[in-house]
Design an enzyme around this catalytic site. Structure first.
Site, PDB file in Angstrom:
ATOM      1  N   CYS A   1       0.802  -1.224   0.000  1.00  0.00           N
ATOM      2  CA  CYS A   1       0.000   0.000   0.000  1.00  0.00           C
ATOM      3  C   CYS A   1       0.839   1.280   0.000  1.00  0.00           C
ATOM      4  CB  CYS A   1      -0.964   0.000   1.185  1.00  0.00           C
ATOM      5  SG  CYS A   1      -2.243  -1.269   1.050  1.00  0.00           S
TER       6      CYS A   1
ATOM      7  N   HIS B   1      -2.893   6.724   5.310  1.00  0.00           N
ATOM      8  CA  HIS B   1      -3.420   5.516   4.678  1.00  0.00           C
ATOM      9  C   HIS B   1      -4.466   4.889   5.594  1.00  0.00           C
ATOM     10  CE1 HIS B   1      -3.922   1.954   2.403  1.00  0.00           C
ATOM     11  NE2 HIS B   1      -3.497   1.179   3.381  1.00  0.00           N
TER      12      HIS B   1
ATOM     13  N   ASN C   1     -10.789   0.632   1.604  1.00  0.00           N
ATOM     14  CA  ASN C   1      -9.330   0.704   1.583  1.00  0.00           C
ATOM     15  C   ASN C   1      -8.869   0.533   0.138  1.00  0.00           C
ATOM     16  OD1 ASN C   1      -6.587   0.302   1.734  1.00  0.00           O
ATOM     17  ND2 ASN C   1      -6.679  -1.456   3.098  1.00  0.00           N
TER      18      ASN C   1
END
Length: 333
Positions: free
Chosen positions: A118, A260, A290
């Protein structure tokens, strides 16, 4: 020279799947396990996520966002010096997905992929910053296309397997692109990255590599959310607090702080530990899920379009990723 964020755009597929729909799909798959109603939204704070069409690939999501940012900046693909595809997803093992994105855009510049779960997009921005500051390029497109819906386990045999696959139920498809240009001032003024690589096994998608090249059983997300959260909490605060110390800034000096976003409970834990003012966050998770590496550029795009930040404002981007990887970038728009 500084590397300035000249524009950013996100692309989210039109089709959405609610958390109730996720639970219904697990039940309908007939694996034997029936999750408790509302458990996904109660545990994550996510109401819905985006799912790309069957005829779309990760490169399509990146290309859609790239077209938007190039059009908004009045820049054609022929004017790009470099294209970086920074994503946890990919169209195929070879070639680099950046080539496929460039072909779809009609770009002829050099390209490469950056892959770090990510934090892939944030690391792509790090590379663009370094290459611009050292004079190797003047105009870089950093893009991502995240397609995690292709790796979610729906047929679940028991509670243990549901827990192992649970991280996948938070994930959402999406694309983002950022145009980064050389500028005499402003731009990115601080960056730092760290890793806790001994914890790499707490979150994986094992299939496709040399360990498990063809076994379909390894093509699903697998993870221990609690251990991943503990790794972030135990190792994350230092790098972010050090960033403030070295720049002499406080969180109040930033118009927005992008973090994040994995689940709402964890976002609140991190916000509390770092003492980030809640009003500085750009919370996209409940509506969009997400979006993996597209999460940070989506937040920045959302903030700019809603008037929460603009030219001259400072923004902070805080990255967290499996591996475990952490990163922070401060920039002046």
């Amino acid at each position: 020279m500084r590397a300035r964020i000249a524009g950013v755009a996100a692309y989210l597929p039109e089709h959405t799947l609610t958390s109730a729909g996720v639970e219904a799909r697990v039940r309908a798959a007939g694996g034997g396990y029936r999750p408790h109603p509302t458990i996904v939204e109660r545990m994550t704070g996510i109401a819905s996520r985006h799912v790309m069409r069957d005829d779309q690939q990760a490169s399509d999501l990146a290309a859609e966002a790239a077209r938007r940012v190039l059009a908004e900046r009045g820049t054609g693909p022929e004017r790009l010096d470099l294209l970086i595809f920074g994503s946890a997803s990919q169209d195929m093992v070879e070639p680099a997905t950046a080539h496929i994105v460039a072909a779809k855009l009609g770009a002829t510049c050099p390209v490469f992929d950056v892959k770090n779960a990510c934090n892939s997009f944030l690391n792509g921005l790090q590379m663009a910053d370094a290459l611009i500051r050292t004079g190797q390029h003047e105009r870089v497109l950093v893009c991502t296309g995240e397609a995690p819906s292709r790796a979610i386990r729906w047929k679940v045999r028991d509670r243990a397997q549901f827990v192992d696959a649970f991280a996948g139920y938070t994930l959402s498809d999406g694309g983002a692109a950022m145009l980064v240009e050389a500028a005499p001032d402003g731009g990115i003024f601080y960056r730092d990255f760290a890793a806790v690589s001994a914890a790499w096994q707490v979150g994986t998608l094992p299939g496709g590599g040399s360990m498990h090249p063809r076994d379909p059983e390894f093509t699903y997300f697998s993870g221990d959310g609690r251990r991943l959260k503990d790794a972030f909490v135990d190792n994350g605060p230092e790098i972010f607090c050090t960033a403030l110390e070295k720049t002499g800034l406080t969180w109040d000096d930033f118009a927005i702080i992008g973090v994040h976003q994995v689940t709402m409970p964890y976002l609140e834990v991190l916000r509390s530990i770092l003492d980030i003012p809640a009003e500085r966050l750009v919370v996209t998770l409940p509506e969009h899920g997400n979006v993996a590496s597209a999460s940070l550029p989506l937040q920045l795009d959302t903030a700019i379009r809603s008037g929460r930040c603009g030219p001259g404002d400072r923004v902070a981007l805080i990255g967290l990723a499996g591996g475990v990887s952490l990163g922070v970038i401060f920039a002046e728009l």
